[in-house]
Design a protein around this motif. Structure first.
Motif, PDB file in Angstrom:
ATOM      1  N   CYS A   1       0.829  -1.206   0.000  1.00  0.00           N
ATOM      2  CA  CYS A   1       0.000   0.000   0.000  1.00  0.00           C
ATOM      3  C   CYS A   1       0.862   1.255   0.000  1.00  0.00           C
ATOM      4  CB  CYS A   1      -0.966   0.008   1.173  1.00  0.00           C
ATOM      5  SG  CYS A   1      -0.202   0.293   2.756  1.00  0.00           S
ATOM      6  N   VAL A   2       0.214   2.351  -0.349  1.00  0.00           N
ATOM      7  CA  VAL A   2       0.827   3.674  -0.318  1.00  0.00           C
ATOM      8  C   VAL A   2      -0.264   4.667   0.060  1.00  0.00           C
ATOM      9  CG1 VAL A   2       0.410   4.242  -2.762  1.00  0.00           C
ATOM     10  CG2 VAL A   2       2.382   5.241  -1.577  1.00  0.00           C
ATOM     11  N   GLN A   3       0.131   5.735   0.722  1.00  0.00           N
ATOM     12  CA  GLN A   3      -0.830   6.760   1.141  1.00  0.00           C
ATOM     13  C   GLN A   3      -0.386   8.129   0.618  1.00  0.00           C
ATOM     14  OE1 GLN A   3      -0.677   5.395   5.421  1.00  0.00           O
ATOM     15  NE2 GLN A   3      -2.877   5.747   5.175  1.00  0.00           N
ATOM     16  N   PRO A   4      -0.672   8.410  -0.664  1.00  0.00           N
ATOM     17  CA  PRO A   4      -0.281   9.701  -1.227  1.00  0.00           C
ATOM     18  C   PRO A   4      -1.141  10.838  -0.668  1.00  0.00           C
ATOM     19  CG  PRO A   4      -1.564   8.482  -2.833  1.00  0.00           C
ATOM     20  CD  PRO A   4      -1.366   7.574  -1.639  1.00  0.00           C
ATOM     21  N   SER A   5      -0.528  11.988  -0.539  1.00  0.00           N
ATOM     22  CA  SER A   5      -1.260  13.171  -0.067  1.00  0.00           C
ATOM     23  C   SER A   5      -2.084  13.760  -1.203  1.00  0.00           C
ATOM     24  CB  SER A   5      -0.280  14.234   0.428  1.00  0.00           C
ATOM     25  OG  SER A   5       0.460  13.736   1.503  1.00  0.00           O
ATOM     26  N   ASP A   6      -3.259  14.253  -0.859  1.00  0.00           N
ATOM     27  CA  ASP A   6      -4.074  14.947  -1.852  1.00  0.00           C
ATOM     28  C   ASP A   6      -3.421  16.289  -2.166  1.00  0.00           C
ATOM     29  OD1 ASP A   6      -5.870  12.880  -1.945  1.00  0.00           O
ATOM     30  OD2 ASP A   6      -7.289  13.800  -0.565  1.00  0.00           O
ATOM     31  N   THR A   7      -3.835  16.881  -3.262  1.00  0.00           N
ATOM     32  CA  THR A   7      -3.254  18.150  -3.689  1.00  0.00           C
ATOM     33  C   THR A   7      -4.334  19.001  -4.349  1.00  0.00           C
ATOM     34  OG1 THR A   7      -1.364  19.115  -4.865  1.00  0.00           O
ATOM     35  CG2 THR A   7      -2.495  17.294  -5.953  1.00  0.00           C
ATOM     36  N   GLN A   8      -3.906  20.036  -5.029  1.00  0.00           N
ATOM     37  CA  GLN A   8      -4.833  20.893  -5.768  1.00  0.00           C
ATOM     38  C   GLN A   8      -4.305  21.112  -7.175  1.00  0.00           C
ATOM     39  OE1 GLN A   8      -5.751  24.582  -3.873  1.00  0.00           O
ATOM     40  NE2 GLN A   8      -6.836  23.591  -2.184  1.00  0.00           N
ATOM     41  N   TRP A   9      -5.231  21.348  -8.074  1.00  0.00           N
ATOM     42  CA  TRP A   9      -4.902  21.686  -9.445  1.00  0.00           C
ATOM     43  C   TRP A   9      -5.736  22.906  -9.801  1.00  0.00           C
ATOM     44  CZ3 TRP A   9      -8.093  21.564 -13.848  1.00  0.00           C
ATOM     45  CH2 TRP A   9      -7.425  21.784 -15.059  1.00  0.00           C
ATOM     46  N   ASN A  10      -5.091  24.015 -10.102  1.00  0.00           N
ATOM     47  CA  ASN A  10      -5.788  25.267 -10.429  1.00  0.00           C
ATOM     48  C   ASN A  10      -6.836  25.625  -9.380  1.00  0.00           C
ATOM     49  OD1 ASN A  10      -4.271  25.643 -12.740  1.00  0.00           O
ATOM     50  ND2 ASN A  10      -5.786  24.688 -14.066  1.00  0.00           N
ATOM     51  N   GLY A  11      -6.486  25.387  -8.121  1.00  0.00           N
ATOM     52  CA  GLY A  11      -7.381  25.718  -7.022  1.00  0.00           C
ATOM     53  C   GLY A  11      -8.464  24.691  -6.735  1.00  0.00           C
ATOM     54  N   LEU A  12      -8.484  23.594  -7.482  1.00  0.00           N
ATOM     55  CA  LEU A  12      -9.484  22.551  -7.289  1.00  0.00           C
ATOM     56  C   LEU A  12      -8.852  21.354  -6.576  1.00  0.00           C
ATOM     57  CD1 LEU A  12     -11.093  22.674 -10.834  1.00  0.00           C
ATOM     58  CD2 LEU A  12     -12.022  23.643  -8.724  1.00  0.00           C
ATOM     59  N   PRO A  13      -9.625  20.655  -5.730  1.00  0.00           N
ATOM     60  CA  PRO A  13      -9.063  19.500  -5.010  1.00  0.00           C
ATOM     61  C   PRO A  13      -8.830  18.311  -5.947  1.00  0.00           C
ATOM     62  CG  PRO A  13     -11.406  19.683  -4.573  1.00  0.00           C
ATOM     63  CD  PRO A  13     -11.026  20.906  -5.379  1.00  0.00           C
ATOM     64  N   VAL A  14      -7.736  17.606  -5.712  1.00  0.00           N
ATOM     65  CA  VAL A  14      -7.400  16.416  -6.487  1.00  0.00           C
ATOM     66  C   VAL A  14      -7.121  15.269  -5.518  1.00  0.00           C
ATOM     67  CG1 VAL A  14      -5.770  15.377  -8.114  1.00  0.00           C
ATOM     68  CG2 VAL A  14      -6.403  17.787  -8.356  1.00  0.00           C
ATOM     69  N   ASN A  15      -7.809  14.156  -5.710  1.00  0.00           N
ATOM     70  CA  ASN A  15      -7.597  12.964  -4.905  1.00  0.00           C
ATOM     71  C   ASN A  15      -6.544  12.118  -5.622  1.00  0.00           C
ATOM     72  OD1 ASN A  15      -7.803  10.215  -3.987  1.00  0.00           O
ATOM     73  ND2 ASN A  15      -9.679  10.818  -2.931  1.00  0.00           N
ATOM     74  N   ILE A  16      -5.315  12.183  -5.147  1.00  0.00           N
ATOM     75  CA  ILE A  16      -4.205  11.484  -5.789  1.00  0.00           C
ATOM     76  C   ILE A  16      -4.409   9.974  -5.744  1.00  0.00           C
ATOM     77  CG2 ILE A  16      -1.710  11.060  -5.693  1.00  0.00           C
ATOM     78  CD1 ILE A  16      -2.448  13.836  -6.744  1.00  0.00           C
ATOM     79  N   ALA A  17      -4.914   9.435  -4.632  1.00  0.00           N
ATOM     80  CA  ALA A  17      -5.112   7.987  -4.514  1.00  0.00           C
ATOM     81  C   ALA A  17      -6.065   7.477  -5.589  1.00  0.00           C
ATOM     82  CB  ALA A  17      -5.625   7.631  -3.118  1.00  0.00           C
ATOM     83  N   ALA A  18      -7.184   8.158  -5.791  1.00  0.00           N
ATOM     84  CA  ALA A  18      -8.151   7.724  -6.803  1.00  0.00           C
ATOM     85  C   ALA A  18      -7.551   7.804  -8.206  1.00  0.00           C
ATOM     86  CB  ALA A  18      -9.420   8.567  -6.716  1.00  0.00           C
ATOM     87  N   GLY A  19      -6.799   8.854  -8.472  1.00  0.00           N
ATOM     88  CA  GLY A  19      -6.145   8.996  -9.773  1.00  0.00           C
ATOM     89  C   GLY A  19      -5.061   7.958  -9.992  1.00  0.00           C
ATOM     90  N   LEU A  20      -4.315   7.628  -8.939  1.00  0.00           N
ATOM     91  CA  LEU A  20      -3.271   6.616  -9.036  1.00  0.00           C
ATOM     92  C   LEU A  20      -3.878   5.252  -9.357  1.00  0.00           C
ATOM     93  CD1 LEU A  20      -0.367   5.642  -8.771  1.00  0.00           C
ATOM     94  CD2 LEU A  20      -0.709   5.573  -6.285  1.00  0.00           C
ATOM     95  N   GLU A  21      -4.943   4.891  -8.644  1.00  0.00           N
ATOM     96  CA  GLU A  21      -5.599   3.607  -8.916  1.00  0.00           C
ATOM     97  C   GLU A  21      -6.065   3.552 -10.370  1.00  0.00           C
ATOM     98  OE1 GLU A  21      -9.566   1.005  -7.877  1.00  0.00           O
ATOM     99  OE2 GLU A  21      -9.603   3.170  -8.155  1.00  0.00           O
ATOM    100  N   LEU A  22      -6.747   4.582 -10.828  1.00  0.00           N
ATOM    101  CA  LEU A  22      -7.257   4.599 -12.197  1.00  0.00           C
ATOM    102  C   LEU A  22      -6.113   4.516 -13.203  1.00  0.00           C
ATOM    103  CD1 LEU A  22      -9.661   4.869 -14.120  1.00  0.00           C
ATOM    104  CD2 LEU A  22      -9.398   7.353 -13.942  1.00  0.00           C
ATOM    105  N   GLY A  23      -5.039   5.259 -12.967  1.00  0.00           N
ATOM    106  CA  GLY A  23      -3.897   5.226 -13.875  1.00  0.00           C
ATOM    107  C   GLY A  23      -3.265   3.845 -13.972  1.00  0.00           C
ATOM    108  N   LEU A  24      -3.142   3.161 -12.841  1.00  0.00           N
ATOM    109  CA  LEU A  24      -2.580   1.808 -12.852  1.00  0.00           C
ATOM    110  C   LEU A  24      -3.490   0.842 -13.613  1.00  0.00           C
ATOM    111  CD1 LEU A  24      -1.254   1.613  -9.179  1.00  0.00           C
ATOM    112  CD2 LEU A  24       0.121   1.782 -11.272  1.00  0.00           C
TER     113      LEU A  24
END
Length: 150
Positions: A98-121
């Motif tokens: 497992c990994v626990q990436p921190s969420d971030t923002q893109w152009n002031g909008l919230p980004v869930n890195i974990a959800a994006g990482l899963e989808l990308g994989l």
């Protein structure tokens, strides 16, 4: 023209910050034993057999809770299906990472890195226990097209 996705080597996950949190095993009564070293917070998890990642998932509500669902799936359809896969393969070590990436923002909008990482994989690699892998690229493209047309 169909493209063949490559297998995902767990070394790639380790090099990216994933860490092993246990090996699935059986209790004396034959039930799947819950993993003991799983962190509580949200993250991405992977199941590995040999040198191949066979499944990835995201646990928005917490890794410990999500992974315990595989030991006691109740009525959860996907958890029961993956538990059955683990039980079929239990003669080989089925490791969990497992990994626990921190969420971030893109152009002031919230980004869930974990959800994006899963989808990308799932979109990039051949993960035989993931059922969404065949249809995810089409869904992601459809969402992107709709967002671009508004």
């Amino acid at each position: 023209m169909s493209s063949v996705k490559p297998h995902l080597d767990p070394f790639i996950l380790s090099a990216s910050g994933f860490r092993e949190v246990g090996i699935w095993g059986l209790q004396d009564d034959g039930a799947l034993m819950p993993l003991q070293k799983v962190p509580a917070g949200p993250g991405v998890y992977a199941f590995v057999i040999g040198n191949r990642v066979v499944y990835v998932g995201v646990a928005i509500g917490g890794l410990r809770r999500r992974l315990r669902c595989y030991a006691r799936p109740g009525k959860r359809k996907t958890a029961r299906r993956i538990r059955d896969e683990i039980l079929k393969a239990v003669d080989q070590p089925v490791r969990a990472m497992c990994v626990q990436p921190s969420d971030t923002q893109w152009n002031g909008l919230p980004v869930n890195i974990a959800a994006g990482l899963e989808l990308g994989l799932i979109q990039t690699y051949d993960l035989p226990w993931n059922r969404r892998h065949a249809s995810v690229s089409v869904k992601a493209a459809t969402v992107s097209e709709k967002a671009g047309s508004s």
